[in-house]
Design an enzyme around this catalytic site. Structure first.
Site, PDB file in Angstrom:
ATOM      1  N   CYS A 167     -22.935  24.038 -38.338  1.00 56.63           N
ATOM      2  CA  CYS A 167     -21.537  24.306 -38.045  1.00 56.63           C
ATOM      3  C   CYS A 167     -20.812  24.750 -39.318  1.00 56.63           C
ATOM      4  CB  CYS A 167     -20.864  23.057 -37.476  1.00 56.63           C
ATOM      5  SG  CYS A 167     -19.110  23.323 -37.065  1.00 56.63           S
ATOM      6  N   CYS A 199     -15.345  19.383 -41.247  1.00 56.95           N
ATOM      7  CA  CYS A 199     -14.852  18.076 -40.795  1.00 56.95           C
ATOM      8  C   CYS A 199     -15.619  16.975 -41.536  1.00 56.95           C
ATOM      9  CB  CYS A 199     -15.041  17.936 -39.292  1.00 56.95           C
ATOM     10  SG  CYS A 199     -14.227  19.239 -38.330  1.00 56.95           S
ATOM     11  N   CYS A 248     -18.217  14.500 -39.755  1.00 54.60           N
ATOM     12  CA  CYS A 248     -19.249  15.021 -38.858  1.00 54.60           C
ATOM     13  C   CYS A 248     -20.573  15.278 -39.557  1.00 54.60           C
ATOM     14  CB  CYS A 248     -18.745  16.307 -38.199  1.00 54.60           C
ATOM     15  SG  CYS A 248     -19.901  16.980 -36.984  1.00 54.60           S
ATOM     16  N   CYS A 282     -21.522  15.606 -19.835  1.00 58.66           N
ATOM     17  CA  CYS A 282     -20.770  16.235 -20.918  1.00 58.66           C
ATOM     18  C   CYS A 282     -21.706  17.078 -21.773  1.00 58.66           C
ATOM     19  CB  CYS A 282     -20.097  15.171 -21.783  1.00 58.66           C
ATOM     20  SG  CYS A 282     -19.072  14.007 -20.855  1.00 58.66           S
ATOM     21  N   CYS A 327     -18.202  18.356 -17.996  1.00 61.61           N
ATOM     22  CA  CYS A 327     -17.238  18.500 -19.075  1.00 61.61           C
ATOM     23  C   CYS A 327     -17.917  19.305 -20.180  1.00 61.61           C
ATOM     24  CB  CYS A 327     -16.796  17.140 -19.599  1.00 61.61           C
ATOM     25  SG  CYS A 327     -15.611  17.218 -20.968  1.00 61.61           S
ATOM     26  N   CYS A 364      -9.738  16.765 -21.654  1.00 58.15           N
ATOM     27  CA  CYS A 364     -10.303  15.586 -22.302  1.00 58.15           C
ATOM     28  C   CYS A 364     -10.026  15.735 -23.789  1.00 58.15           C
ATOM     29  CB  CYS A 364     -11.801  15.512 -22.034  1.00 58.15           C
ATOM     30  SG  CYS A 364     -12.642  14.161 -22.904  1.00 58.15           S
ATOM     31  N   ARG A 388     -11.622   6.165 -22.593  1.00 54.40           N
ATOM     32  CA  ARG A 388     -13.063   5.932 -22.747  1.00 54.40           C
ATOM     33  C   ARG A 388     -13.356   5.358 -24.132  1.00 54.40           C
ATOM     34  NH1 ARG A 388     -14.019   9.913 -20.779  1.00 54.40           N
ATOM     35  NH2 ARG A 388     -14.366  11.542 -22.335  1.00 54.40           N
TER      36      ARG A 388
END
Length: 348
Positions: A67, A71, A74, A111, A143, A203, A274
């Site tokens: 990626c 972040c 992550c 998901c 999702c 979400c 959740r």
């Protein structure tokens, strides 16, 4: 310290009132001897909207690593030195096998997540094909978590059969630059708005324990409230070795996690909340108490870290007096835990 009438707070939440900042701070800073009263207030609100049902979500990391975003939390970001498996978008066969497992585990939502800033045209088309294949076989909601999306992409997802799109705000706007510099908080808000415009349910949640203040926690919850998101995953930072935030650690305790969940329930009374990544790490033996504020969990593993054994999740739900929920919101009939665990995935 502000004196809190917990029953009154529950009544205000049920009436749709937004708590004042001073009161919200008091929820997060309450003494441990008030924790059961807090949970009782949160459960009163949770029970009104969700009764004693628990929704299960199953998470598939369909494309891992590589990626370009930075972040700090992550393990898949360009800054990460974490030893994780990296692979391009999965074959449709592997995705269907994961969907089969999710269906066997009674997950109401499947998901599908990919790493990256935004999907390439090729990957996006593969996602659409995978969605249609899963939808054609299993009665689960889907999702998709695909990074930053525009209106054209969210519309295509809706037409393919996606029910919901996940795109977390992650933290408060004021704290966002402390954890990521390659995109802005507003970029995330715009993706959530594009999802809503396409008629999909939203979400969006966050990650707690990244060094944010209590006011940042409150601001995150308020941003989600004002965006009127449908489903709110509350993650607790897993300090993965090799990520920038691993060295910073976290001050989270099981009791503070419960206070955060109570605050989210009182500020987001009707939303699906959740308990997501990190519940096993930070809530430990107090995990069952989290279900008195939240009404949903992930079953199985997370993106690059393992979750709790499925048998323990099912036993936790059963022993606390909750029942599983179908994809359509109706309660599932009670069955022995053993029958809910596919033999190949049975946990000791």
């Amino acid at each position: 310290m502000t004196i809190v009438d917990w029953n009154r707070l529950a009544e205000r939440a049920l009436a749709g009132e937004e708590l004042e900042r001073e009161v919200a701070r008091a929820v997060l800073q309450a003494e441990d001897n008030q924790l059961l009263e807090q949970l009782a207030a949160a459960y009163r609100v949770r029970r009104h909207y969700w009764e004693n049902r628990v929704r299960l979500h199953f998470l598939l990391n369909a494309q891992s690593g590589l990626c370009p975003e930075d972040c700090n939390y992550c393990s898949q970001s360009k800054l990460s030195m974490a030893e994780i498996e990296k692979y391009p978008f999965m074959s449709q066969g592997k995705i269907l096998a994961a969907a089969e497992r999710a269906h066997q585990l009674q997950a109401g939502t499947f998901c599908m997540v990919i790493s990256g800033r935004s999907p390439s045209e090729k990957v996006f088309n593969q996602v659409l094909e995978a969605v249609q294949a899963v939808k054609g076989r299993y009665p689960m909601k889907i999702c998709a978590c695909l990074g930053l999306l525009d209106q054209q992409q969210t519309q295509a997802l809706a037409e393919a059969g996606v029910d919901r799109v996940n795109h977390n705000l992650n933290t408060a706007e004021a704290y966002h630059s402390s954890i990521c510099s390659t995109h802005m908080f507003q970029d995330r808000v715009e993706t959530v708005t594009a999802v809503q415009t396409a008629g999909l349910t939203t979400c969006s949640g966050g990650i707690l324990g990244m060094g944010e203040t209590d006011d940042d926690v409150i601001d995150l919850a308020l941003s989600l409230r004002r965006l009127q998101v449908t489903s709110v995953p509350v993650n607790f930072l897993i300090p993965i070795p090799g990520t920038p935030l691993a060295e910073a650690g976290t001050t989270l305790t099981p009791r503070q996690c419960l206070r955060i969940l109570c605050l989210f329930r009182l500020l987001l009374p009707s939303q699906e909340i959740r308990i997501a990544g990190g519940r096993e790490v930070h809530m430990r033996q107090l995990q069952p108490l989290g279900l008195y504020a939240a009404n949903s969990i992930f079953i199985g593993d997370y993106l690059t870290t393992p979750g709790q054994a499925t048998r323990l999740d099912f036993e936790m739900i059963r022993d606390a007096g909750f029942v599983l929920e179908n994809a359509d919101g109706t309660p599932l009939p009670a069955v022995p835990v053993e029958t809910l665990i596919p033999s190949a995935q049975a946990a000791p």
